[in-house]
Write a protein that holds these residues in place. Structure first.
Motif, PDB file in Angstrom:
ATOM      1  N   ARG A   1       0.842  -1.205   0.000  1.00 19.54           N
ATOM      2  CA  ARG A   1       0.000   0.000   0.000  1.00 19.54           C
ATOM      3  C   ARG A   1       0.872   1.247   0.000  1.00 19.54           C
ATOM      4  O   ARG A   1       1.963   1.262   0.575  1.00 19.54           O
ATOM      5  CB  ARG A   1      -0.891   0.030   1.247  1.00 19.54           C
ATOM      6  CG  ARG A   1      -1.649   1.355   1.423  1.00 19.54           C
ATOM      7  CD  ARG A   1      -2.275   1.455   2.808  1.00 19.54           C
ATOM      8  NE  ARG A   1      -1.298   1.345   3.882  1.00 19.54           N
ATOM      9  CZ  ARG A   1      -0.578   2.366   4.350  1.00 19.54           C
ATOM     10  NH1 ARG A   1      -0.704   3.576   3.818  1.00 19.54           N
ATOM     11  NH2 ARG A   1       0.289   2.175   5.338  1.00 19.54           N
ATOM     12  N   ALA A   2       0.346   2.317  -0.624  1.00 18.25           N
ATOM     13  CA  ALA A   2       0.980   3.631  -0.576  1.00 18.25           C
ATOM     14  C   ALA A   2      -0.104   4.688  -0.395  1.00 18.25           C
ATOM     15  O   ALA A   2      -1.148   4.636  -1.048  1.00 18.25           O
ATOM     16  CB  ALA A   2       1.784   3.913  -1.843  1.00 18.25           C
TER      17      ALA A   2
ATOM     18  N   VAL B   1      -4.587  10.580  -1.325  1.00 22.45           N
ATOM     19  CA  VAL B   1      -4.678   9.537  -2.354  1.00 22.45           C
ATOM     20  C   VAL B   1      -4.044   8.269  -1.784  1.00 22.45           C
ATOM     21  O   VAL B   1      -2.949   8.322  -1.207  1.00 22.45           O
ATOM     22  CB  VAL B   1      -3.963   9.949  -3.654  1.00 22.45           C
ATOM     23  CG1 VAL B   1      -4.080   8.836  -4.692  1.00 22.45           C
ATOM     24  CG2 VAL B   1      -4.538  11.250  -4.199  1.00 22.45           C
ATOM     25  N   SER B   2      -4.732   7.143  -1.917  1.00 24.19           N
ATOM     26  CA  SER B   2      -4.221   5.890  -1.374  1.00 24.19           C
ATOM     27  C   SER B   2      -4.536   4.750  -2.331  1.00 24.19           C
ATOM     28  O   SER B   2      -5.545   4.775  -3.038  1.00 24.19           O
ATOM     29  CB  SER B   2      -4.852   5.614   0.002  1.00 24.19           C
ATOM     30  OG  SER B   2      -4.238   4.496   0.628  1.00 24.19           O
ATOM     31  N   GLY B   3      -3.680   3.734  -2.349  1.00 21.93           N
ATOM     32  CA  GLY B   3      -3.927   2.586  -3.212  1.00 21.93           C
ATOM     33  C   GLY B   3      -3.161   1.373  -2.735  1.00 21.93           C
ATOM     34  O   GLY B   3      -2.180   1.483  -1.986  1.00 21.93           O
TER      35      GLY B   3
ATOM     36  N   ARG C   1      -6.664  -1.401  -5.944  1.00 23.83           N
ATOM     37  CA  ARG C   1      -7.656  -0.402  -5.559  1.00 23.83           C
ATOM     38  C   ARG C   1      -6.970   0.953  -5.389  1.00 23.83           C
ATOM     39  O   ARG C   1      -5.846   1.037  -4.885  1.00 23.83           O
ATOM     40  CB  ARG C   1      -8.360  -0.787  -4.262  1.00 23.83           C
ATOM     41  CG  ARG C   1      -9.466   0.203  -3.843  1.00 23.83           C
ATOM     42  CD  ARG C   1     -10.231  -0.280  -2.636  1.00 23.83           C
ATOM     43  NE  ARG C   1     -11.031  -1.456  -2.920  1.00 23.83           N
ATOM     44  CZ  ARG C   1     -12.253  -1.412  -3.458  1.00 23.83           C
ATOM     45  NH1 ARG C   1     -12.790  -0.252  -3.808  1.00 23.83           N
ATOM     46  NH2 ARG C   1     -12.920  -2.524  -3.671  1.00 23.83           N
ATOM     47  N   ILE C   2      -7.685   2.022  -5.790  1.00 28.21           N
ATOM     48  CA  ILE C   2      -7.212   3.379  -5.579  1.00 28.21           C
ATOM     49  C   ILE C   2      -8.349   4.205  -4.999  1.00 28.21           C
ATOM     50  O   ILE C   2      -9.517   4.008  -5.367  1.00 28.21           O
ATOM     51  CB  ILE C   2      -6.682   4.020  -6.882  1.00 28.21           C
ATOM     52  CG1 ILE C   2      -6.059   5.383  -6.587  1.00 28.21           C
ATOM     53  CG2 ILE C   2      -7.768   4.107  -7.944  1.00 28.21           C
ATOM     54  CD1 ILE C   2      -5.274   5.959  -7.740  1.00 28.21           C
ATOM     55  N   ALA C   3      -8.017   5.091  -4.069  1.00 30.98           N
ATOM     56  CA  ALA C   3      -9.021   5.916  -3.400  1.00 30.98           C
ATOM     57  C   ALA C   3      -8.528   7.356  -3.334  1.00 30.98           C
ATOM     58  O   ALA C   3      -7.331   7.616  -3.168  1.00 30.98           O
ATOM     59  CB  ALA C   3      -9.296   5.399  -1.996  1.00 30.98           C
TER      60      ALA C   3
ATOM     61  N   ALA D   1     -14.043   9.048  -3.298  1.00 31.66           N
ATOM     62  CA  ALA D   1     -14.244   8.174  -4.451  1.00 31.66           C
ATOM     63  C   ALA D   1     -13.176   7.089  -4.429  1.00 31.66           C
ATOM     64  O   ALA D   1     -12.018   7.354  -4.080  1.00 31.66           O
ATOM     65  CB  ALA D   1     -14.168   8.953  -5.757  1.00 31.66           C
ATOM     66  N   ASN D   2     -13.564   5.854  -4.772  1.00 36.01           N
ATOM     67  CA  ASN D   2     -12.559   4.802  -4.887  1.00 36.01           C
ATOM     68  C   ASN D   2     -13.010   3.780  -5.918  1.00 36.01           C
ATOM     69  O   ASN D   2     -14.205   3.630  -6.199  1.00 36.01           O
ATOM     70  CB  ASN D   2     -12.258   4.144  -3.538  1.00 36.01           C
ATOM     71  CG  ASN D   2     -13.384   3.260  -3.042  1.00 36.01           C
ATOM     72  OD1 ASN D   2     -13.615   2.186  -3.596  1.00 36.01           O
ATOM     73  ND2 ASN D   2     -14.087   3.704  -1.998  1.00 36.01           N
ATOM     74  N   PHE D   3     -12.029   3.068  -6.469  1.00 39.05           N
ATOM     75  CA  PHE D   3     -12.292   2.069  -7.503  1.00 39.05           C
ATOM     76  C   PHE D   3     -11.360   0.883  -7.298  1.00 39.05           C
ATOM     77  O   PHE D   3     -10.153   1.043  -7.095  1.00 39.05           O
ATOM     78  CB  PHE D   3     -12.072   2.651  -8.898  1.00 39.05           C
ATOM     79  CG  PHE D   3     -12.246   1.634  -9.999  1.00 39.05           C
ATOM     80  CD1 PHE D   3     -13.504   1.272 -10.442  1.00 39.05           C
ATOM     81  CD2 PHE D   3     -11.134   1.024 -10.574  1.00 39.05           C
ATOM     82  CE1 PHE D   3     -13.666   0.322 -11.448  1.00 39.05           C
ATOM     83  CE2 PHE D   3     -11.281   0.080 -11.580  1.00 39.05           C
ATOM     84  CZ  PHE D   3     -12.562  -0.271 -12.011  1.00 39.05           C
TER      85      PHE D   3
END
Length: 331
Positions: A218-219, A228-230, A250-252, A264-266
């Motif tokens: 994760r970062a 921003v996180s993913g 996943r990115i948020a 928002a996340n996907f």
């Protein structure tokens, strides 16, 4: 990874050292202070959930809980603490599981050497990766991450967490099988790492239980009002004699504006064969105080080519769409 007799001796040795240090601290401390705190969260929402062709409208609980936590200062830098936490259904008042303290039942000892934890608690690798990426609602309720593969045996766990070393913490644990029917006669292992420096936070996790295992990175980056996180995870398990592998990304994104924040996340998953799934969520939080917020979320989970990600009652290629408007109060 095998938990050998040497590992057992080492673990018992660590506990013995901690016990000796505790006895010394108790004898030399002039006075010890202790405290017990009641805490929890009530989260209730009006939701419309469509799974396949079936729609359910109603008032739903979103992972409410209450608990007790306490600590005692033993002196010389040593502290003993406990946490017991019960999941409850805020919509009808029932407890969520047969076990009363199903969320957590932990005793710990903390000192300059780090923290030793024993009891029932969820995998540190999950909190280092998936939980830190679910910015919008702390990975709870109908919008929770349905793609992340948890390799989890929360019971009978012994863990060690290091002190913070230049922004880095590492935690490892073993869950003993104790020859119980639901443990598959296999110990479960977990390893997590978190590193925080400036605007960046990095995490890594590994879990293994019997033939199931997962690896994830994760970062997270924060600057002003933006976060921003993913993460990316690879997992595998043996199903009906065949090894199935899954990759999840996943990115948020979160943007804060005054008392509110937009989220928002996907996420996308590739499962066995051509199986695929994706999940996305958009929402808004409005913070009435530090402990209370109003929220509204819309989430979609789509399964394709034989995939069945989501709750246990979902079948292959079934989708889920949900609108949730609720209030959360923490105490």
């Amino acid at each position: 990874m095998n938990f050998s007799l040497n590992n057992m001796v080492a673990a018992l040795g660590l506990l013995g050292v901690c016990a000796t240090a505790t006895a010394t601290a108790t004898a030399t401390a002039a006075a010890a202070d202790s405290s017990v705190t009641v805490y929890g969260r009530i989260d209730t929402a009006i939701e419309s959930v469509k799974t396949g062709n079936d729609r359910v409208n109603g008032v739903n609980n979103s992972d409410s809980y209450f608990g007790l936590k306490g600590k005692e200062n033993l002196g010389n830098g040593l502290k003993v603490g406990f946490i017991v936490e019960s999941a409850i259904n805020s919509d009808d008042g029932h407890i969520s599981n047969t076990e009363f303290f199903s969320n957590r039942s932990e005793l710990n000892l903390q000192g300059v050497f780090g923290t030793v934890r024993m009891g029932r608690f969820f995998s540190p690798s999950y909190y280092a990766v998936a939980d830190r990426t679910s910015l919008h609602n702390d990975d709870y309720g109908i919008t929770a991450d349905a793609l992340y593969a948890g390799v989890e045996n929360a019971n009978n766990r012994l863990a060690y967490k290091s002190p913070v070393m230049n922004g880095l913490t590492v935690e490892s644990s073993v869950s003993f099988h104790e020859r119980t029917a639901d443990s598959m006669d296999k110990n479960a292992y977990d390893l997590a790492a978190n590193y925080d420096r400036g605007n960046w936070s990095l995490g890594a996790g590994y879990g293994q239980w019997a033939q199931a295992r997962q690896y994830a990175l994760r970062a997270t980056w924060s600057e002003g009002d933006w976060t921003v996180s993913g993460y990316h995870q690879r997992s595998q398990d043996v199903v009906v004699g065949a090894t199935e592998k899954t990759n999840v990304s996943r990115i948020a994104v979160a943007y804060t504006m005054g008392a509110g924040d937009i989220q928002a996340n996907f996420g996308h998953a590739n499962g066995a064969g051509k199986a695929q799934a994706q999940q996305w969520t958009v929402g808004y939080n409005h913070h009435l105080s530090k402990r209370t917020k109003l929220y509204a979320f819309y989430t979609v989970l789509q399964n394709k080519h034989g995939a069945s990600f989501g709750s246990d009652d979902m079948v292959a290629n079934e989708d889920r769409k949900a609108v949730s408007v609720g209030i959360r109060h923490s105490f």
